[in-house]
Design an enzyme around this catalytic site. Structure first.
Site, mmCIF file in Angstrom:
data_model
loop_
_atom_site.group_PDB
_atom_site.id
_atom_site.type_symbol
_atom_site.label_atom_id
_atom_site.label_comp_id
_atom_site.label_asym_id
_atom_site.label_seq_id
_atom_site.Cartn_x
_atom_site.Cartn_y
_atom_site.Cartn_z
ATOM 1 C CB THR A 389 -0.837 -0.045 1.295
ATOM 2 O OG1 THR A 389 -1.691 -1.188 1.245
ATOM 3 C CG2 THR A 389 -1.683 1.193 1.518
ATOM 4 C CB SER A 460 -9.729 0.244 4.647
ATOM 5 O OG SER A 460 -8.378 0.668 4.560
ATOM 6 N N GLY A 482 0.779 -1.185 5.423
ATOM 7 C CA GLY A 482 1.107 -2.231 6.397
ATOM 8 C C GLY A 482 -0.078 -3.048 6.857
ATOM 9 N N GLY A 483 -1.191 -3.038 6.109
ATOM 10 C CA GLY A 483 -2.354 -3.805 6.547
ATOM 11 C C GLY A 483 -2.756 -3.344 7.937
HETATM 12 O O1 DON Z 1 -7.167 -1.308 3.288
HETATM 13 C C1 DON Z 1 -6.440 -2.024 3.972
HETATM 14 O O2 DON Z 1 -6.447 -2.016 5.169
HETATM 15 C C2 DON Z 1 -5.479 -2.964 3.285
HETATM 16 N N1 DON Z 1 -5.954 -3.280 1.959
HETATM 17 C C3 DON Z 1 -4.130 -2.348 3.276
HETATM 18 C C4 DON Z 1 -3.096 -3.293 2.725
HETATM 19 C C5 DON Z 1 -1.714 -2.891 3.043
HETATM 20 O O3 DON Z 1 -1.460 -1.922 3.698
HETATM 21 C C6 DON Z 1 -0.644 -3.797 2.568
HETATM 22 N N2 DON Z 1 0.635 -3.203 2.909
HETATM 23 N N3 DON Z 1 1.561 -3.673 3.433
#
Ligand code: DON
Length: 581
Positions: A389, A460, A482-483
């Site tokens: 992301t 999200s 970072g999810g």
């Molecule tokens: O929207 C979200 O929370 C996820 N799709 C974000 C994914 C993400 O940050 C991946 N990165 N490391």
């Protein structure tokens, strides 16, 4: 330097070496000593994970564009220079704070296609499908992309009016058409994702030189993506949703049993949302509402932590990590139970961010012992998710600011490029709970409120955020990929600044931890925790796991109080670079 300054410094140095109270003064600050100075600029600043994209933004600012204009050009440029996450085929959130103090949030999160239903990702035995056909890779993993509509809405309502849509698209088109020398980070990432990208001929064509690797320093062009940008310039943003681009996407989806139709493209809408606010030790914090869980979870954690004297505990102390973990545990338990797209399900946001609710949760935290996630269930609020992301922050000369996080979800999204467009699609459908109660790719447990439904937006964790000074002026803006770790990264940057007096670069550099309720463990970064701290946390009953990778890629800008100088900071965990003027 004045005599007074010299003696204060001397005293600090002496205390650092001789006093057991040193953590009070230096915040335990290894990171502080190791940080470079933020990048300084008098007028405007762009902090992004790609130097080329930061430069695109600064060029727009110099031509008289405001922060929103620059953000739009940066978002398009990142789709070319940072394809793992920058995108046309994904979505995200843009928080805007205007110089007059108004704040707003543009929600351009992907929407589920009409054919997506509650059990669309379950196999005949009721288990989440893996591989092609599931929510993580391939043609069926994508939600309807929102980025173009989000940029359109942002420009119409908050652009300066001094630059046109076509002018803001142009730098991205040129980068795609003329190409650029591959930076090391990108060459490495293309190689690292070769297996997955190689599975799809269109992706292989764009990212793998038809089966070989593009090397560091090689000029890399994306002609079909350039042609897509050119169509967007000629025909405007609706072209993406109704014109040739939409048709190409819908045709490729149909040819491969994908979910997205032309009708879905036409029906995509970006929405303006009202940001969430709180105060933390007197500083106003403004962040993203649903369909992100980011703002609410961040605020719930800040509210809990406000009742602890973090400064006294020390920045890298086991005490600080302990109470932060307990706050994370509780807020993520609530996330799992209560959060989803508020256009579809009721989300008790007001209750979750209420200070007295946080106080009730704080009472369950014992200093001497970790709680267990088995005993910490969701609370009872009133009324009721590297490089995958990317975040960028822009401040212009007038003081307008944009804090934008957008994504394809995983690195290179669904790994599928839509034939003839150069557009890489997202796998955002995995942010839904394919099977409520079963962990997704990030190990997150999520509830029925975040189940799949047509036109719904997946929950999200993206957390673009502003922090204001007590006089209401902008202090700093930050966000990260970072999810689920995003929310905790933003939390730790904020507390590093407010509780430990770190500057924006120091606050971003400092080691991070992560706890998300389940699995019941504290994740820490390589070299990110001393053995003594580790043992002190274990002694309290915490389980700790070393993560092989660093967490997040924060991009922040702080305004220096006395001079108004813009201080740009990119995360040392990736290859970003702030550019100012
Ligand atoms: O929207 C979200 O929370 C996820 N799709 C974000 C994914 C993400 O940050 C991946 N990165 N490391």
């Amino acid at each position: 330097m004045t005599a007074k300054n010299v003696s204060v410094r001397l005293l600090l140095v002496l205390l650092f070496f001789v006093s057991p109270a040193a953590p009070l003064l230096n915040g335990g600050g290894v990171a502080r000593a190791a940080s470079r100075e933020p990048v300084r600029a008098a007028h405007g600043m762009v902090a992004s994970t790609s130097r080329l994209a930061s430069q695109v933004g600064v060029d727009v600012l110099k031509r008289g564009g405001n922060a929103v204009d620059a953000a739009i050009a940066v978002a398009f440029a990142l789709a070319v220079t940072y394809p793992a996450a920058g995108n046309l085929g994904g979505g995200g959130f843009m928080m805007i704070r205007l110089r007059d103090g108004r704040t707003t949030a543009i929600d351009y999160r992907e929407m589920a296609p009409a054919a997506a239903n509650h059990d669309v990702y379950l196999d005949a035995t009721g288990q989440p499908k893996k591989g092609e056909g599931g929510s993580l890779v391939g043609y069926r993993a994508s939600g309807v992309p929102g980025t173009v509509a989000g940029m359109e809405l942002a420009l119409k309502k908050y652009g300066s009016g001094r630059l046109t849509w076509a002018q803001l698209v142009e730098p991205a088109r040129r980068l795609a058409a003329e190409g650029f020398a591959l930076p090391y980070g990108l060459a490495r990432s293309l190689k690292g994702n070769a297996k997955e990208l190689g599975a799809y001929p269109e992706s292989q064509k764009v990212y793998l030189k038809g089966g070989q690797f593009f090397g560091e320093g090689e000029v890399w062009r994306q002609p079909e993506l350039a042609a897509t940008f050119a169509r967007l310039q000629r025909s405007g943003p609706r072209e993406f949703y109704e014109g040739r681009t939409a048709q190409l996407i819908a045709e490729d989806m149909r040819a491969h049993d994908g979910l997205i139709t032309l009708e879905d493209m036409k029906n995509y809408v970006a929405k303006e949302r009202v940001p969430l606010h709180t105060t933390y030790r007197g500083y106003e914090v403004i962040s993203m509402p649903p369909p992100s869980s980011g703002g609410a979870v961040l605020i719930e954690m800040l509210n809990i932590l406000e009742g602890f004297d973090l400064r006294h505990m020390g920045a890298n102390s086991s005490e600080r990590y302990h109470v932060e973990t307990e706050a994370m545990r509780r807020a993520f338990a609530d996330r799992a139970e209560y959060m989803g797209d508020a256009d579809f399900v009721s989300v008790p946001v007001a209750g979750l961010i209420d200070k007295s609710y946080a106080e009730s949760l704080r009472k369950g935290i014992k200093m001497e012992r970790a709680s267990t996630s088995a005993e910490v269930k969701a609370g009872r609020p009133a009324g009721a998710e590297s490089e995958d992301t990317t975040h960028f922050t822009v401040v212009d000369a007038e003081g307008n600011c944009v804090s934008n996080t957008y994504t394809l979800n995983d690195s290179f999204g669904s790994k599928v490029v839509m034939k003839g467009t150069g557009i890489l699609m997202n796998d955002e459908m995995d942010d839904f709970a394919a099977k409520p109660g079963t962990p997704n790719a990030y190990g997150l447990i999520q509830g029925e409120r975040n189940s799949v439904a047509p036109r719904k937006r997946p929950l999200s964790a993206m957390t673009p955020t502003f922090v204001l000074r007590p006089d209401g002026s902008l202090w700093f803006a930050v966000g990260s990929p970072g999810g689920p770790t995003i929310i905790n990264t933003v939390l730790q940057v904020i507390t590093n600044v407010i509780d430990f007096d770190m500057n924006i670069q120091q606050a971003i550099d400092a080691p991070r931890i992560h706890h998300q309720w389940l699995p019941d463990e504290i994740a820490y970064e390589p070299f990110g925790m001393s053995a003594d701290t580790f043992r002190a946390l274990e002694a309290r009953g915490h389980r700790l796991v070393a993560k092989p990778r660093y967490m997040g890629d924060a991009q922040g800008i702080m305004i220096e109080e006395k001079t108004g100088v813009r201080l740009g900071a990119s995360d040392p965990r990736n290859y970003g670079e702030p550019v100012g003027y």
